[in-house]
Each structure stands twice: as C-alpha cells, then as structure tokens.
Design a protein around this motif. Sequence first.
Motif, PDB file in Angstrom:
ATOM      1  N   MET A  96       0.814  -1.209   0.000  1.00  0.00           N
ATOM      2  CA  MET A  96       0.000   0.000   0.000  1.00  0.00           C
ATOM      3  C   MET A  96       0.852   1.264   0.000  1.00  0.00           C
ATOM      4  O   MET A  96       0.364   2.336  -0.336  1.00  0.00           O
ATOM      5  CB  MET A  96      -0.913   0.003   1.231  1.00  0.00           C
ATOM      6  N   PHE A  97       2.120   1.141   0.366  1.00  0.00           N
ATOM      7  CA  PHE A  97       2.972   2.323   0.457  1.00  0.00           C
ATOM      8  C   PHE A  97       3.485   2.789  -0.901  1.00  0.00           C
ATOM      9  O   PHE A  97       4.034   3.879  -1.011  1.00  0.00           O
ATOM     10  CB  PHE A  97       4.185   2.049   1.364  1.00  0.00           C
ATOM     11  N   PHE A  98       3.356   1.965  -1.928  1.00  0.00           N
ATOM     12  CA  PHE A  98       3.942   2.311  -3.218  1.00  0.00           C
ATOM     13  C   PHE A  98       2.985   3.081  -4.124  1.00  0.00           C
ATOM     14  O   PHE A  98       3.388   3.580  -5.170  1.00  0.00           O
ATOM     15  CB  PHE A  98       4.406   1.040  -3.942  1.00  0.00           C
ATOM     16  N   GLU A  99       1.718   3.169  -3.770  1.00  0.00           N
ATOM     17  CA  GLU A  99       0.730   3.767  -4.654  1.00  0.00           C
ATOM     18  C   GLU A  99       0.775   5.297  -4.592  1.00  0.00           C
ATOM     19  O   GLU A  99       0.895   5.898  -3.519  1.00  0.00           O
ATOM     20  CB  GLU A  99      -0.674   3.284  -4.269  1.00  0.00           C
ATOM     21  N   GLY A 100       0.647   5.921  -5.788  1.00  0.00           N
ATOM     22  CA  GLY A 100       0.490   7.370  -5.866  1.00  0.00           C
ATOM     23  C   GLY A 100       1.546   8.140  -5.106  1.00  0.00           C
ATOM     24  O   GLY A 100       2.750   7.889  -5.205  1.00  0.00           O
ATOM     25  N   HIS A 101       1.075   9.123  -4.310  1.00  0.00           N
ATOM     26  CA  HIS A 101       1.986   9.990  -3.558  1.00  0.00           C
ATOM     27  C   HIS A 101       2.416   9.361  -2.231  1.00  0.00           C
ATOM     28  O   HIS A 101       3.190   9.966  -1.484  1.00  0.00           O
ATOM     29  CB  HIS A 101       1.309  11.339  -3.281  1.00  0.00           C
ATOM     30  N   ARG A 102       1.936   8.158  -1.939  1.00  0.00           N
ATOM     31  CA  ARG A 102       2.292   7.529  -0.666  1.00  0.00           C
ATOM     32  C   ARG A 102       3.788   7.274  -0.572  1.00  0.00           C
ATOM     33  O   ARG A 102       4.374   7.393   0.487  1.00  0.00           O
ATOM     34  CB  ARG A 102       1.539   6.199  -0.495  1.00  0.00           C
ATOM     35  N   ILE A 103       4.384   6.906  -1.716  1.00  0.00           N
ATOM     36  CA  ILE A 103       5.819   6.604  -1.686  1.00  0.00           C
ATOM     37  C   ILE A 103       6.608   7.855  -1.307  1.00  0.00           C
ATOM     38  O   ILE A 103       7.646   7.760  -0.641  1.00  0.00           O
ATOM     39  CB  ILE A 103       6.283   6.021  -3.049  1.00  0.00           C
ATOM     40  N   ASP A 104       6.121   9.041  -1.702  1.00  0.00           N
ATOM     41  CA  ASP A 104       6.809  10.278  -1.316  1.00  0.00           C
ATOM     42  C   ASP A 104       6.785  10.447   0.202  1.00  0.00           C
ATOM     43  O   ASP A 104       7.797  10.785   0.822  1.00  0.00           O
ATOM     44  CB  ASP A 104       6.147  11.491  -1.975  1.00  0.00           C
ATOM     45  N   ALA A 105       5.611  10.240   0.800  1.00  0.00           N
ATOM     46  CA  ALA A 105       5.491  10.367   2.256  1.00  0.00           C
ATOM     47  C   ALA A 105       6.343   9.323   2.959  1.00  0.00           C
ATOM     48  O   ALA A 105       6.968   9.596   3.998  1.00  0.00           O
ATOM     49  CB  ALA A 105       4.026  10.249   2.678  1.00  0.00           C
ATOM     50  N   THR A 114      14.597  12.939  12.605  1.00  0.00           N
ATOM     51  CA  THR A 114      13.955  13.184  13.896  1.00  0.00           C
ATOM     52  C   THR A 114      12.655  12.401  14.011  1.00  0.00           C
ATOM     53  O   THR A 114      12.015  12.090  13.001  1.00  0.00           O
ATOM     54  CB  THR A 114      13.636  14.679  14.093  1.00  0.00           C
ATOM     55  N   VAL A 115      12.272  12.099  15.245  1.00  0.00           N
ATOM     56  CA  VAL A 115      10.998  11.413  15.486  1.00  0.00           C
ATOM     57  C   VAL A 115       9.845  12.285  15.000  1.00  0.00           C
ATOM     58  O   VAL A 115       8.894  11.793  14.387  1.00  0.00           O
ATOM     59  CB  VAL A 115      10.839  11.082  16.987  1.00  0.00           C
ATOM     60  N   GLU A 116       9.935  13.601  15.254  1.00  0.00           N
ATOM     61  CA  GLU A 116       8.859  14.512  14.846  1.00  0.00           C
ATOM     62  C   GLU A 116       8.690  14.514  13.329  1.00  0.00           C
ATOM     63  O   GLU A 116       7.566  14.501  12.815  1.00  0.00           O
ATOM     64  CB  GLU A 116       9.143  15.932  15.340  1.00  0.00           C
ATOM     65  N   GLY A 117       9.809  14.522  12.617  1.00  0.00           N
ATOM     66  CA  GLY A 117       9.747  14.496  11.159  1.00  0.00           C
ATOM     67  C   GLY A 117       9.136  13.208  10.647  1.00  0.00           C
ATOM     68  O   GLY A 117       8.339  13.217   9.691  1.00  0.00           O
ATOM     69  N   ARG A 118       9.482  12.087  11.291  1.00  0.00           N
ATOM     70  CA  ARG A 118       8.909  10.801  10.866  1.00  0.00           C
ATOM     71  C   ARG A 118       7.413  10.764  11.156  1.00  0.00           C
ATOM     72  O   ARG A 118       6.629  10.275  10.339  1.00  0.00           O
ATOM     73  CB  ARG A 118       9.633   9.645  11.572  1.00  0.00           C
ATOM     74  N   ARG A 119       7.005  11.301  12.300  1.00  0.00           N
ATOM     75  CA  ARG A 119       5.579  11.316  12.634  1.00  0.00           C
ATOM     76  C   ARG A 119       4.792  12.182  11.641  1.00  0.00           C
ATOM     77  O   ARG A 119       3.688  11.814  11.231  1.00  0.00           O
ATOM     78  CB  ARG A 119       5.366  11.840  14.061  1.00  0.00           C
ATOM     79  N   ASP A 120       5.360  13.326  11.255  1.00  0.00           N
ATOM     80  CA  ASP A 120       4.672  14.198  10.295  1.00  0.00           C
ATOM     81  C   ASP A 120       4.446  13.469   8.967  1.00  0.00           C
ATOM     82  O   ASP A 120       3.373  13.566   8.367  1.00  0.00           O
ATOM     83  CB  ASP A 120       5.495  15.475  10.051  1.00  0.00           C
ATOM     84  N   ALA A 121       5.473  12.748   8.519  1.00  0.00           N
ATOM     85  CA  ALA A 121       5.346  12.004   7.262  1.00  0.00           C
ATOM     86  C   ALA A 121       4.341  10.862   7.398  1.00  0.00           C
ATOM     87  O   ALA A 121       3.511  10.625   6.502  1.00  0.00           O
ATOM     88  CB  ALA A 121       6.710  11.456   6.838  1.00  0.00           C
ATOM     89  N   LEU A 122       4.383  10.143   8.520  1.00  0.00           N
ATOM     90  CA  LEU A 122       3.464   9.024   8.735  1.00  0.00           C
ATOM     91  C   LEU A 122       2.021   9.504   8.838  1.00  0.00           C
ATOM     92  O   LEU A 122       1.093   8.787   8.438  1.00  0.00           O
ATOM     93  CB  LEU A 122       3.862   8.256   9.998  1.00  0.00           C
ATOM     94  N   ASN A 123       1.813  10.718   9.350  1.00  0.00           N
ATOM     95  CA  ASN A 123       0.457  11.262   9.436  1.00  0.00           C
ATOM     96  C   ASN A 123      -0.150  11.480   8.057  1.00  0.00           C
ATOM     97  O   ASN A 123      -1.380  11.515   7.913  1.00  0.00           O
ATOM     98  CB  ASN A 123       0.465  12.577  10.227  1.00  0.00           C
ATOM     99  N   LYS A 124       0.693  11.659   7.046  1.00  0.00           N
ATOM    100  CA  LYS A 124       0.182  11.783   5.675  1.00  0.00           C
ATOM    101  C   LYS A 124      -0.282  10.436   5.132  1.00  0.00           C
ATOM    102  O   LYS A 124      -1.185  10.363   4.302  1.00  0.00           O
ATOM    103  CB  LYS A 124       1.278  12.356   4.761  1.00  0.00           C
ATOM    104  N   ILE A 125       0.364   9.363   5.607  1.00  0.00           N
ATOM    105  CA  ILE A 125       0.011   8.008   5.144  1.00  0.00           C
ATOM    106  C   ILE A 125      -1.197   7.463   5.893  1.00  0.00           C
ATOM    107  O   ILE A 125      -1.978   6.673   5.350  1.00  0.00           O
ATOM    108  CB  ILE A 125       1.215   7.061   5.318  1.00  0.00           C
ATOM    109  N   LEU A 126      -1.380   7.893   7.152  1.00  0.00           N
ATOM    110  CA  LEU A 126      -2.419   7.335   8.026  1.00  0.00           C
ATOM    111  C   LEU A 126      -3.797   7.271   7.376  1.00  0.00           C
ATOM    112  O   LEU A 126      -4.416   6.197   7.349  1.00  0.00           O
ATOM    113  CB  LEU A 126      -2.474   8.131   9.330  1.00  0.00           C
ATOM    114  N   PRO A 127      -4.355   8.364   6.833  1.00  0.00           N
ATOM    115  CA  PRO A 127      -5.709   8.261   6.271  1.00  0.00           C
ATOM    116  C   PRO A 127      -5.797   7.323   5.076  1.00  0.00           C
ATOM    117  O   PRO A 127      -6.831   6.688   4.851  1.00  0.00           O
ATOM    118  CB  PRO A 127      -6.033   9.707   5.874  1.00  0.00           C
ATOM    119  N   MET A 128      -4.711   7.223   4.321  1.00  0.00           N
ATOM    120  CA  MET A 128      -4.703   6.313   3.173  1.00  0.00           C
ATOM    121  C   MET A 128      -4.746   4.861   3.635  1.00  0.00           C
ATOM    122  O   MET A 128      -5.513   4.041   3.115  1.00  0.00           O
ATOM    123  CB  MET A 128      -3.458   6.556   2.323  1.00  0.00           C
TER     124      MET A 128
END
Length: 404
Positions: A96-105, A114-128
């Motif tokens: 599921m991580f390879f589709e569309g813009h998910r791979i960018d996130a 940083t943990v904060e940077g990783r959390r920000d990126a993961l929050n973009k993947i969460l709804p998908m």
Amino acid sequence: GAGDLQIDYKARTITVGNKKYKEGDWISLNGSTGEVYLGKVETEDATLDEDFTAIMNLAEKYTRMYVRTNADTPKDARKARDFGAKGVGLCRTEHMFFEGHRIDAMREMILSDTVEGRRDALNKILPMQRGDFEGILEAMNGLGVTIRLLDPPLHEFTPNEPASQQYMAQKLGIPVERIKEKVDALHEFNPMLGHRGCRLGVTYPEITEMQARAIIEAACNLKLRGLDPRPEIMVPLVGTVKELKQQAEIINRVAAMIFEEKGVKVDYKVGTMIEVPRAAVTADQIAEVADFFSFGTNDLTQTTFGFSRDDVESEFVPQYLAERILPYNPFATVDPGVAKLVEMGVELGHEGNPDIVCGVCGEHGGDPDSVKIFYGIGLDYVSCSPYRVPLARLAAAQAALADK
C-alpha cells in the motif's frame, strides 16, 4: 522459473532467446499453464458453474481445516470470498505504500533524522492506510482479517535513481548529497536477515503506532456503521518473546486511546508470523503473548535451508533437482524439515496458550501436497492467493476424508 530472462534496466528491455521486448509492450499470461503470449489477449471473468458449486459444497461438508486468502486489496478479498475463503490470512501493508503519492510520504519518513519528522510524514500516510483497511475489513465482514505490519527493509522504499533523489531533495529542501548519504547508509549486504519486520517496529515505534491506529480506527468506523470487523494484527519476523511483548504493548496502548476517542470498542487480536527457526523452537514462550501464530513458510524455508528464494531458480537448485539431491523444490511443496519446525511450533504454541489459533500464510498454503501435510500437523487453517482457494479447499477436504 523465469531464469532465461535477460533484463536491461538502463535500456528498459527484456530479451528472451532472439526476441526483445520494450517497456510498455503488452504480454499476456495464462495463469493455469504458464504460457506467455505476445500482445494483449482479451479476457473475461470466470463463472462459477453448478459443478464447481457442487464440488465446493462437498469440500465444505467434509473439511476440518478451513482456508483463508492472501489479499492486499478489497477486490482480491471479495474474489476470494466468492471462492469460499473464510477470511484473510495475510494482508501485506507494504504494498500500500507504493501507490500514488504515498511513496513520497514514505520516503520523507525514511529520510527524516527526527521522530517529529517521521511522525509528520506518517500522518500523511495514516488516512490512506485507514481507507485501505476499511475496504478489506468490509469485504470480509464477519470474518477474521490478519494484517501484517510493515515487513520489508527500508531500503526497498528509498529513492535509488539520481532523478528520484533529486526530486526528493527539492521536495524536502535539502541537498541531494544528504539523500544519497541516507540511501547508502540504509544499504544492507543481506537485507533478508537485516533491519526488517518487527526490528523496524522496535527501532521506529512510530511506524507501529501509525499502522495500529489505521487498523483500529478503520475497524471502529465500520462498527459504527453496523458492520462486524474482525482485525488481527500480525507482528512479523519475531524471534524472541520480548520483541512481541514490546510491539503488543504499543498496539494495545494505541487501541485503548482510539476506543476512548471514538466511544466504541472492537474485538481485535495480536499475533505473530513464525518465520525464523528460533521462533518455532521457543513458541511456548511467544504463545504466552500471542493470540495466533501464522507460519510464514516462504521465509521459514529460506531461513531453515539458508537458501534465497529470489536466487534459487537461476543458481544451484535446478541442478539439485536434476540430480535428486532435493526431491522437489522446497519453495513449491513444503520440505519435511520445515514441516517439523511448523509441527514443533504448533505443539509448543498450544503448551504456552491452549487457545492459540495456528495457520500458514506462505504460498505452500495453496499447494495440495503441502495442505495435506499441514492437516496432519493439526493447523486450523491455510491461507493462499485468491485463485488457489478452491484447490486448497479441495485438498483440505481430501486430507480429512483420508484421515477417517
């Protein structure tokens, strides 16, 4: 079985014999015979006739061991359910991580320091991810769905080509040299035995938190709609009970938070994939934490033999088969030594947890000879790709009848 292919990554071509195919050329595959045709062959969906239904009804009548499916999309889950699958035995979240813009996130998460940077990126993947899980859980409404947490090593997601590295550097506003350094740092000589599976969840717990939230929120959303979702969260590549304990604590903590936020609870399970020998021989300890075991016989075969499944077809295994050093390909039909590890894992697992549910989710679950071996071991279910479900159901029924 595709060892004769000569692949030129730079030219984007494949050569077989004296024929060359370019990227974008159509080929068609006959999944039953293995034949390959040049060009786009028109297809139509298979229909389930009366004879098929009658045979499947007989299989249902006599079987003890049930059959699940390996499915990563709602479409595959629905097709398998039409064939009689009793749930999903393996949903691989990494696809599921390879589709569309998910791979960018995903790449943003990997490249962050940083943990904060990783959390920000993961929050973009969460709804998908949540949407993906809602679709699969809805397709299998009322049946168990085993969802495996992230398994492959992170280097599989990194931008390895210069163009993609330049793109990510511009997107993140950092020098391209930093991207290259991070990609090089993640390179592993033997990634199959490296930083993957639950090891990712231990070192990056925020990944486990995001995936657990996506799964549990999806289930809660469906329950609020009146459905009956049954998620089963599988922690991959566990070798020690402490790994599973640590990951289970994260999952349970996130689930409790979501139940309070949404004012609704769902039943869920936490288990593991048994795919390294140490897990099989210490299964009694691991079972004290696990609700279920799913034996990943593909990787268990690799780690038991020390073979790489990706290399065996073009290297020594064909000669081993020709000279009868091996009676058959152990990645096609389960090897007796691997089967002994599965049997040991089942017996020890029930010592540690008498109520534990045990199944197989490797492709051996669709091989009739392997299915009969797994029946003799006492597994509760096997899981295989959707179109192998009918064959597995038939083999499970034949094993039960032979046992009478």
